[in-house]
Design a protein around this motif. Structure first.
Motif, short mmCIF file in Angstrom:
data_model
loop_
_atom_site.label_atom_id
_atom_site.label_comp_id
_atom_site.label_asym_id
_atom_site.label_seq_id
_atom_site.Cartn_x
_atom_site.Cartn_y
_atom_site.Cartn_z
N LEU A 49 0.85 -1.18 0.00
CA LEU A 49 0.00 0.00 0.00
C LEU A 49 0.89 1.24 0.00
O LEU A 49 1.89 1.27 0.72
CB LEU A 49 -0.90 -0.01 1.24
CG LEU A 49 -1.86 1.16 1.47
CD1 LEU A 49 -3.06 0.68 2.28
CD2 LEU A 49 -1.19 2.33 2.18
N ILE A 50 0.53 2.23 -0.81
CA ILE A 50 1.28 3.47 -0.83
C ILE A 50 0.31 4.63 -0.77
O ILE A 50 -0.72 4.63 -1.45
CB ILE A 50 2.21 3.55 -2.08
CG1 ILE A 50 3.10 4.79 -2.02
CG2 ILE A 50 1.42 3.49 -3.37
CD1 ILE A 50 4.26 4.74 -3.03
N ARG A 51 0.61 5.62 0.07
CA ARG A 51 -0.28 6.76 0.25
C ARG A 51 0.06 7.85 -0.75
O ARG A 51 1.17 7.90 -1.28
CB ARG A 51 -0.18 7.29 1.68
CG ARG A 51 -0.71 6.30 2.70
CD ARG A 51 -0.49 6.75 4.13
NE ARG A 51 -1.07 5.80 5.08
CZ ARG A 51 -0.51 4.65 5.42
NH1 ARG A 51 0.64 4.30 4.89
NH2 ARG A 51 -1.11 3.85 6.27
N GLU A 52 -0.85 8.77 -0.95
CA GLU A 52 -0.67 9.78 -2.00
C GLU A 52 0.47 10.73 -1.68
O GLU A 52 1.01 11.37 -2.57
CB GLU A 52 -1.97 10.55 -2.23
CG GLU A 52 -2.55 11.23 -1.01
CD GLU A 52 -2.08 12.66 -0.85
OE1 GLU A 52 -1.61 13.23 -1.84
OE2 GLU A 52 -2.18 13.17 0.27
N ASN A 53 0.87 10.83 -0.42
CA ASN A 53 1.99 11.71 -0.08
C ASN A 53 3.32 10.95 -0.01
O ASN A 53 4.33 11.51 0.41
CB ASN A 53 1.72 12.42 1.24
CG ASN A 53 1.54 11.45 2.39
OD1 ASN A 53 1.42 10.25 2.19
ND2 ASN A 53 1.52 11.97 3.61
N GLU A 54 3.30 9.68 -0.40
CA GLU A 54 4.52 8.88 -0.45
C GLU A 54 4.93 8.69 -1.90
O GLU A 54 4.09 8.47 -2.77
CB GLU A 54 4.30 7.52 0.21
CG GLU A 54 3.96 7.61 1.70
CD GLU A 54 3.65 6.24 2.29
OE1 GLU A 54 2.95 5.44 1.63
OE2 GLU A 54 4.11 5.98 3.43
N LYS A 55 6.21 8.75 -2.15
CA LYS A 55 6.69 8.58 -3.52
C LYS A 55 7.05 7.14 -3.83
O LYS A 55 6.95 6.68 -4.97
CB LYS A 55 7.94 9.46 -3.75
CG LYS A 55 7.66 10.94 -3.61
CD LYS A 55 6.68 11.41 -4.67
CE LYS A 55 6.47 12.90 -4.56
NZ LYS A 55 5.38 13.37 -5.45
#
Lengths: 112, 114
Positions: A49-55
């Motif tokens: 899972l990756i959040r929108e503020n993570e690159k």
């Protein structure tokens, strides 16, 4: 209209190489994005899972990137193995968390 | 710990007949989802439960589909009457909540309507 696009053509690579799968989306503002693996006859299994503020997010041989400007996520498997052969699905969740959209998946074939 | 359990694994019925699918989510998971997956496509959400409340059923064809989640645990999805176009894999999934947590999927029920 809203769309999630994954390459419908199978990706064939040689064992040991890096596999790169693409997930493009339009008209969404996702809060986060997930990648799942699905084997024939089985339900999807969560990978990352990756959040929108993570690159970028890494887990063992897996790496996911998330570019909200390009509206694209890339999923990498390094040192690929035949056991990595499966269909990989991306899924977007929007900010209000009440919508959870899957792409159609890309089939990966890793040849020994 | 057992994962999400679905039954039956396979079901073949004639069109216009009713059919029901059952799902037992992971213990303690408040959120339960029913998805439909057609061949070569990704899962499409039919309904989402928070405990026993259906909070998103906008994609559920309510003329023939119904679902319930008794006591906020097990869930059943019913189709009556089934149509040829309902042939698909029906997947149940659960998660701790609807926030940024992963969903755990069952193996699915493959429905064939003839």
């Amino acid at each position: 209209s809203q769309k999630i696009e994954q390459n419908s053509e199978a990706l064939n690579i040689q064992e040991g190489k890096t596999a790169t799968l693409t997930c493009n989306y339009t008209n969404y503002s996702p809060a986060y994005l997930q990648w799942y693996r699905q084997d024939p006859g089985r339900g999807p299994v969560f990978l990352l899972l990756i959040r929108e503020n993570e690159k970028e997010k890494r887990k063992e041989r897996l790496k996911v990137t998330f570019d909200t400007t390009l509206k694209q996520s890339l999923f990498h498997i390094t040192a690929s193995q035949p056991a990595d052969s499966a269909t990989y699905l991306c899924a977007l969740t929007l900010y209000n968390f009440n919508k959870f959209y899957f792409g159609s998946g890309t089939k990966l074939n890793v040849k020994p | 710990e057992a994962g999400v359990v679905q039954s039956p694994r396979y079901k073949i019925i004639e069109k216009k007949q009713p059919v029901a699918f059952w799902c037992n989510p992971i213990s303690g998971h408040n959120t339960l989802y029913w998805y439909r997956q057609n061949l070569g496509q990704g899962p499409e959400l039919l309904i989402r439960y928070e405990n026993e409340e259906a909070v998103d059923d906008s994609q559920l064809p309510k003329d023939r589909f119904s679902a319930e989640r008794l006591k906020g645990v097990d869930s059943t999805l019913k189709i009556q009457p089934a149509e040829l176009g309902d042939s698909a894999v029906y997947l149940c999934a659960s998660s701790l909540d609807t926030g940024n947590t992963e969903a755990f999927f069952g193996q699915g029920t493959r429905l064939t309507v003839v």
